[in-house]
Every structure is written in C-alpha cells, then in structure tokens.
Design a protein around this motif. Structure first.
Motif, short mmCIF file in Angstrom:
data_model
loop_
_atom_site.label_atom_id
_atom_site.label_comp_id
_atom_site.label_asym_id
_atom_site.label_seq_id
_atom_site.Cartn_x
_atom_site.Cartn_y
_atom_site.Cartn_z
N ALA A 121 0.78 -1.43 0.44
CA ALA A 121 0.00 0.20 -0.03
C ALA A 121 0.59 1.48 -0.02
CB ALA A 121 -0.89 -0.08 1.22
N LEU A 122 2.36 1.20 -0.62
CA LEU A 122 2.98 2.41 -0.30
C LEU A 122 4.11 1.93 0.44
CD1 LEU A 122 3.24 5.84 -1.12
CD2 LEU A 122 4.99 4.88 0.94
N SER A 123 5.34 2.14 -0.49
CA SER A 123 6.74 1.27 0.90
C SER A 123 7.57 3.05 0.23
CB SER A 123 7.15 0.47 0.49
OG SER A 123 8.38 0.66 -0.66
N GLU A 126 8.20 2.18 -3.52
CA GLU A 126 7.10 1.59 -5.04
C GLU A 126 5.55 1.92 -4.19
OE1 GLU A 126 7.54 -2.15 -7.03
OE2 GLU A 126 10.17 -2.07 -6.58
N HIS A 127 4.58 1.99 -5.28
CA HIS A 127 3.63 2.15 -4.85
C HIS A 127 2.49 0.86 -5.68
CE1 HIS A 127 -0.05 3.95 -2.97
NE2 HIS A 127 0.42 5.43 -2.94
N PRO A 128 2.68 0.34 -5.52
CA PRO A 128 2.44 0.01 -6.80
C PRO A 128 0.49 0.19 -7.54
CG PRO A 128 2.59 -1.72 -5.36
CD PRO A 128 2.84 -0.92 -5.02
N GLY A 156 12.43 10.94 -8.90
CA GLY A 156 12.30 9.42 -8.66
C GLY A 156 11.53 8.77 -8.00
N ASN A 157 11.11 9.23 -7.31
CA ASN A 157 10.33 8.51 -5.75
C ASN A 157 9.40 7.03 -5.97
OD1 ASN A 157 7.73 8.88 -6.18
ND2 ASN A 157 7.74 10.82 -5.33
N ASN A 158 8.67 6.71 -4.60
CA ASN A 158 7.89 5.62 -5.58
C ASN A 158 7.23 5.62 -6.16
OD1 ASN A 158 6.31 7.83 -4.02
ND2 ASN A 158 6.48 6.81 -1.86
N VAL A 159 6.37 6.37 -6.57
CA VAL A 159 5.53 6.53 -7.26
C VAL A 159 5.82 6.01 -8.70
CG1 VAL A 159 3.34 8.21 -8.59
CG2 VAL A 159 3.51 7.93 -6.12
N ALA A 160 7.06 7.14 -9.14
CA ALA A 160 7.05 7.30 -10.49
C ALA A 160 7.71 5.57 -10.70
CB ALA A 160 8.42 8.04 -10.16
N THR A 221 3.34 14.61 -12.10
CA THR A 221 4.25 14.85 -11.28
C THR A 221 3.24 14.11 -9.07
OG1 THR A 221 5.57 16.79 -10.45
CG2 THR A 221 3.23 17.39 -10.86
N ASP A 222 5.10 14.34 -8.67
CA ASP A 222 4.54 13.80 -7.51
C ASP A 222 5.25 14.80 -7.31
OD1 ASP A 222 3.28 12.41 -5.29
OD2 ASP A 222 5.29 11.01 -5.41
N VAL A 223 4.69 14.47 -4.64
CA VAL A 223 5.82 15.98 -3.96
C VAL A 223 6.96 15.52 -4.13
CG1 VAL A 223 3.55 15.95 -2.36
CG2 VAL A 223 5.64 14.06 -2.51
N TRP A 224 7.64 16.72 -4.17
CA TRP A 224 9.41 16.53 -3.90
C TRP A 224 9.96 15.89 -2.79
CZ3 TRP A 224 9.46 22.56 -5.65
CH2 TRP A 224 9.37 22.69 -7.48
N THR A 225 8.71 16.53 -1.20
CA THR A 225 9.20 16.47 -0.21
C THR A 225 8.31 14.25 0.27
OG1 THR A 225 10.17 17.84 0.57
CG2 THR A 225 9.93 16.23 2.06
N SER A 226 8.68 12.69 -0.16
CA SER A 226 7.62 12.25 0.20
C SER A 226 7.79 11.85 1.63
CB SER A 226 8.22 11.52 -0.32
OG SER A 226 7.83 10.69 -1.48
N MET A 227 7.02 10.97 2.70
CA MET A 227 6.83 10.54 3.96
C MET A 227 7.92 10.32 4.39
SD MET A 227 2.47 9.42 3.89
CE MET A 227 3.01 8.55 2.55
N GLY A 228 8.88 10.70 5.09
CA GLY A 228 9.67 10.26 5.84
C GLY A 228 10.66 11.21 5.66
N HIS A 261 -1.90 13.49 -11.32
CA HIS A 261 -1.00 13.79 -9.71
C HIS A 261 -1.20 12.66 -8.85
CE1 HIS A 261 0.66 15.48 -6.18
NE2 HIS A 261 1.37 16.08 -6.20
N ASP A 262 -0.88 11.60 -7.79
CA ASP A 262 -1.68 10.55 -7.23
C ASP A 262 -1.95 10.96 -6.38
OD1 ASP A 262 1.51 11.24 -7.27
OD2 ASP A 262 1.26 10.44 -5.14
N LEU A 263 -1.75 12.68 -5.63
CA LEU A 263 -1.87 13.21 -4.05
C LEU A 263 -1.78 12.83 -2.91
CD1 LEU A 263 -5.73 14.00 -4.91
CD2 LEU A 263 -3.97 15.66 -5.91
N PRO A 264 -1.63 13.11 -1.66
CA PRO A 264 -1.93 14.47 -1.70
C PRO A 264 -0.13 15.61 -2.42
CG PRO A 264 -0.50 13.90 0.31
CD PRO A 264 -1.16 12.51 -1.15
N ALA A 265 -1.10 16.58 -2.76
CA ALA A 265 -0.20 17.97 -3.73
C ALA A 265 0.58 18.71 -3.07
CB ALA A 265 -1.05 18.36 -4.94
#
Ligand code: CP
Ligand code: NVA
Length: 307
Positions: A121-123, A126-128, A156-160, A221-228, A261-265
């Motif tokens: 459910a996201l790591s 990856e976010h399959p 180039g994060n989990n969503v990408a 696009t997705d956030v530049w600063t991911s959770m963590g 965008h996967d959100l949250p934005a």
C-alpha cells in the motif's frame, strides 16, 4: 493470481497487468460480486493515508468483506514484535494483509512469512496500487496505454518507480525528467528498460522537464518531499525548483494532454493551482480509480479465481 502477493508492479507479467486493468474496468462498468463475504483484510499502516486506506476499506466492504485497521503505534511492526511474527499471527485471523511501510524490505518479509496475500500500500520504494489506478485512468482517457507518451516530471520516487514499471510493461513511451541525484533507482531503471524492450514501449531518462514534456499525452508529477523525507524539505525545494509543472510546461505537451498527480499535492511546489484545478487535470479520477483498481486486485488475489 489467487493467493499471490502484490509487492511490486514488476512481479506482474504484461498479461497479468492487463488482466487487473480489464477486470477493474469491467467491474467499474458492470458492478461487482459479493464473493469476499466472510473474509477480513488487515490494513497495517506505518505512515498516514487518506486514499489508500479508505479505498481499500470501501472496496473490501463492497465485495462483502470486512477490514481491520492497525496503526504502527498499536502494532509496533519490527519494534514491539518481529515482522515475521506479525505476518504469521495475522495470517491466522485474516485472509489478506494490505501494508504501508517505510522499508520495501518490511513488505518482502511480511510476504515471506504470511500465508495469505500481502499487498503493498506504498513503501519508500514503490506504490504499485497507485500505478494500477493511474494506468486505468490513462486507459479511460486515452483509449489504452500502448503507445501513449507519459512524462513524469520530478522526483524518481516510489510513485515514479511503479508508474515507470507499469507503463513500460504495458507498452507506453515513458520519459522521466529528474535533477541529478534524484533519479529512479538503478535497479528500477534496468527493470523498466527490459520491460520496454519486451513490450515495444520505450524509456528515457532526461534532465530537462521541457524535453520530457514535449509532445506528451500525459504529464505526471508527485511531491518533491515524500513521507519520511521531511528533514530534507529545504534542500529538496531548491533541487527541484526548475521542475514545477506550470501552464507553460503543460503547453509543450499535446493540446489534449492530461495532467496527473497521485495526491496529496503540495500546491506551489511540484505544481500550481492553475494546472491542478485546470481542465486538463484528472487527479480526482485517479483518486476514484484507486477504488476500482483495488477492487479488482482484491477479487483476483482473494477471490475464487473466476473473476
Ligand atoms: N495517493 C495516495 O496513496 O494517497 P494516500 O497517501 O492518502 O493514501
Ligand atoms: N511520494 C509520496 C506519495 C504519497 C501517496 C510519498 O511517499 O509521500
């Protein structure tokens, strides 16, 4: 696919990915069965969530099943108790485990020790499930995924990573523009190259957002600063300053291009109101499609295999 885990899009063959997407589209159009009656799904989350948690909860209920939400403060995955023990205990109570973790390795361990399907459910890596909803959205908007030009702008994060894997498996032309130091992991790039070679799609890594966006059917696009990553917020703001998806960048894409965008934005960072609230934006369709895609995943992994 009954009994399988979904840890990574890269675990799926091109045919399996197509099966998930076509099942999702069919169930969205024609309705869904209640074949998961009596089954329970554990939702084990180390990080916050709105879309993923609610869409899995609702999807499971719509299929006749139940969920149990478990936060990290209660379970203490790997702290109060080893991951392997949590996996084995939960397997005695529930028929599936949906887990959002920091380390991808935690998911791998959960899957190794659980006797029921484990769904990522996201790591951090990856976010399959997001990629499945995204490809369903592309399919709806563009009539398919094969041959579609998808430009990912930013980290180039989990969503990408999951989107690149899924796009390449499905035969899309995927381009990603990231600043040096924030590219997709090497391992992911090698996988994506191999998938693109096999599917007839293509994969390009560039530095310039303009180069990636030029002629694209989809700008993502997705956030530049991911959770963590909150401690690196300032550093990331400056590293990505040239990577904002603006109306000017959208103007380089095809006139009928969609913005995703996967959100949250974080408005004012990776994109701006004019784009995310504009006519090309499909961000709430993507959010809705989390429900439809995950309903298909649950039926295929936990169901009787007749879907
Ligand atoms: N896109 C997504 O996964 O959202 P949540 O973090 O709210 O689940
Ligand atoms: N890259 C983001 C996605 C959130 C759904 C994060 O990991 O925080």
């Amino acid at each position: 696919m009954r009994g399988r885990d979904l840890i990574s899009i890269a675990d799926l063959s091109a045919n399996e990915l197509e099966a998930v997407l076509s099942t999702a589209a069919r169930l969205k159009r024609d309705g869904y069965p209640h074949t998961l009656e009596g089954q329970t799904l554990a939702l084990l989350f180390e990080k916050p969530s709105l879309r993923t948690r609610v869409s899995f909860d609702v999807a499971m209920q719509q299929l006749g099943g139940h969920t149990v939400y478990l936060s990290q403060s209660e379970v203490g995955l790997g702290q109060r108790e080893p991951v392997a023990d949590v996996a084995r205990v939960l397997s005695r109570y529930v028929q599936g485990i949906v887990a959002r973790t920091y380390a991808q390795e935690t998911l791998v361990q959960l899957a190794e020790h659980a006797s029921v399907p484990v769904i990522n459910a996201l790591s951090d890596d990856e976010h399959p499930c997001q990629a499945l909803a995204d490809l369903l959205t592309v399919r709806e908007r563009k009539g398919g995924v094969r041959g579609i030009r998808i430009a990912f702008i930013g980290d180039g994060n989990n969503v990408a990573a999951s989107l690149a894997q899924g796009s390449a498996l499905a035969g899309a032309h995927f381009a990603i523009a990231s600043p040096p130091g924030y590219r997709l992991r090497e391992e992911v790039m090698l996988q994506v190259e191999a998938f693109a070679r096999a599917s007839g799609g293509s994969f390009r890594v560039v530095e310039s957002p303009q180069e990636a966006a030029a002629g694209a059917d989809v700008v993502y696009t997705d956030v530049w600063t991911s959770m963590g990553q909150e401690d690196a917020y300032e550093q990331r703001l400056s590293a990505f300053a040239a990577y904002q998806v603006t109306p000017q960048l959208m103007a380089l894409a095809r006139p009928d291009a969609i913005f995703m965008h996967d959100l949250p934005a974080h408005r004012g960072e990776e994109t701006v109101d004019e784009v995310i609230e504009g006519p090309q934006s499909v961000v709430f369709d993507q959010a809705e499609n989390r429900l439809h895609a995950q309903r298909a995943v649950l039926l295929l992994l936990l169901g009787e295999g007749r879907e």
